[in-house]
Write a protein that holds these residues in place. Structure first.
Motif, short mmCIF file in Angstrom:
data_model
loop_
_atom_site.label_atom_id
_atom_site.label_comp_id
_atom_site.label_asym_id
_atom_site.label_seq_id
_atom_site.Cartn_x
_atom_site.Cartn_y
_atom_site.Cartn_z
N ILE A 1 0.83 -1.20 0.00
CA ILE A 1 0.00 0.00 0.00
C ILE A 1 0.86 1.25 0.00
O ILE A 1 0.57 2.24 -0.70
N LYS A 2 1.94 1.23 0.75
CA LYS A 2 2.88 2.35 0.76
C LYS A 2 3.43 2.61 -0.64
O LYS A 2 3.48 3.76 -1.11
N ASP A 3 3.81 1.55 -1.33
CA ASP A 3 4.37 1.71 -2.68
C ASP A 3 3.33 2.28 -3.64
O ASP A 3 3.66 3.09 -4.51
N TRP A 4 2.09 1.86 -3.49
CA TRP A 4 1.04 2.42 -4.36
C TRP A 4 0.87 3.91 -4.13
O TRP A 4 0.69 4.68 -5.08
N ILE A 5 0.94 4.33 -2.88
CA ILE A 5 0.83 5.76 -2.58
C ILE A 5 2.00 6.53 -3.20
O ILE A 5 1.81 7.57 -3.85
#
Length: 278
Positions: free
Chosen positions: A186-190
């Motif tokens: 999720i961090k990478d998507w952000i």
């Protein structure tokens, strides 16, 4: 041979439909009654992979990734209204009907928006941890007319260094999912989200207030709500207040789940969606 032809046909449809829109791409999997799956903010369509793997056995799943998310090029603002209008065009161009809308977060709010304007194209809405007005939840004395693109906060977000933005993304991801393995995803998507889309797209979401318009929705709505970190009673009060104008809906609560129910309670989510399909 028949299976190979179906795979080729599905691939060609996916490529063709993607080329027709600048606001999103669509991947199609399966055959049967159409289901649209909308991701949440910053997420690509792959957030629905596990759900699609099952639903595509009986349905034609149209999995969306919006402009500025994943590897889809960004578009000029207003971002969210363009997405909504191009989805309407997509439905018309492809002569789709009796569509089930499944959306997470932003995607659930978008589903409510579409259904409130034209329920004739849709069969039902399944909204996963989504509200008709995110802004009203986050902003004291909320007034949608006061939400603007040109604000000190937005300027600060646009000028934030990549390092500071990554720290913020890490904090946000940590609070939205309990599953430790998915926090980095999720961090990478952000982080990978186009920065202007992140800033101005979220502004579009904050400005959207559907609390009155949901009264126009005449199709069944199933709400799936996360209970963490605020607790079930607080969540119940929020949903009761936000959805008080909607007549025909059911709500189910995901125990021990934060915002990304598909990662914290994947079996419960899948079973609840399948049992809730009309």
């Amino acid at each position: 041979m028949k299976t190979l032809k179906c795979l080729i046909f599905t691939f060609l449809i996916s490529v063709t439909l993607s080329a027709q829109s600048t606001a999103f791409t669509v991947d199609i999997k399966g055959e049967g009654a159409p289901i649209f799956l909308f991701p949440g903010f910053t997420c690509p369509g792959e957030v629905w992979d596990d759900v699609v793997n099952e639903l595509s056995k009986t349905n034609e799943c149209h999995v969306f990734t919006f402009a500025g998310f994943g590897d889809v090029p960004a578009i000029e603002k207003p971002w969210l209204p363009k997405i909504k209008d191009e989805i309407v065009a997509y439905i018309s161009e492809n002569k789709l009907e009796n569509i089930t809308l499944i959306g997470h977060s932003l995607g659930g709010t978008l589903s409510l928006w579409l259904a409130s304007e034209n329920s004739e194209s849709f069969k039902q809405v399944i909204a996963v941890d989504a509200l008709p007005s995110t802004g009203a939840l986050m902003i004291p004395n909320y007034d949608s007319d006061m939400i603007a693109y040109d604000t000190p906060y937005n300027k600060q977000m646009l000028s934030m260094s990549d390092q500071d933005f990554e720290v913020m993304a890490s904090q946000m991801a940590s609070g939205m999912v309990l599953n430790e393995e998915k926090k980095q995803v999720i961090k990478d998507w952000i982080i990978n989200t186009n920065r202007e889309t992140y800033v101005y797209g979220f502004t579009d979401l904050l400005k959207l207030d559907l609390r009155k318009d949901i009264a126009k929705i005449k199709i069944p709505v199933l709400l799936l709500a996360a209970t963490k970190p605020y607790g079930e009673e607080t969540v119940k009060m929020t949903y009761k207040d936000q959805y008080k104008k909607l007549e025909n809906y059911q709500i189910k609560y995901a125990k021990d789940s934060a915002h990304f129910i598909m990662y914290d309670q994947p079996e419960w989510l899948l079973e609840t969606i399948i049992s809730g399909l009309n």
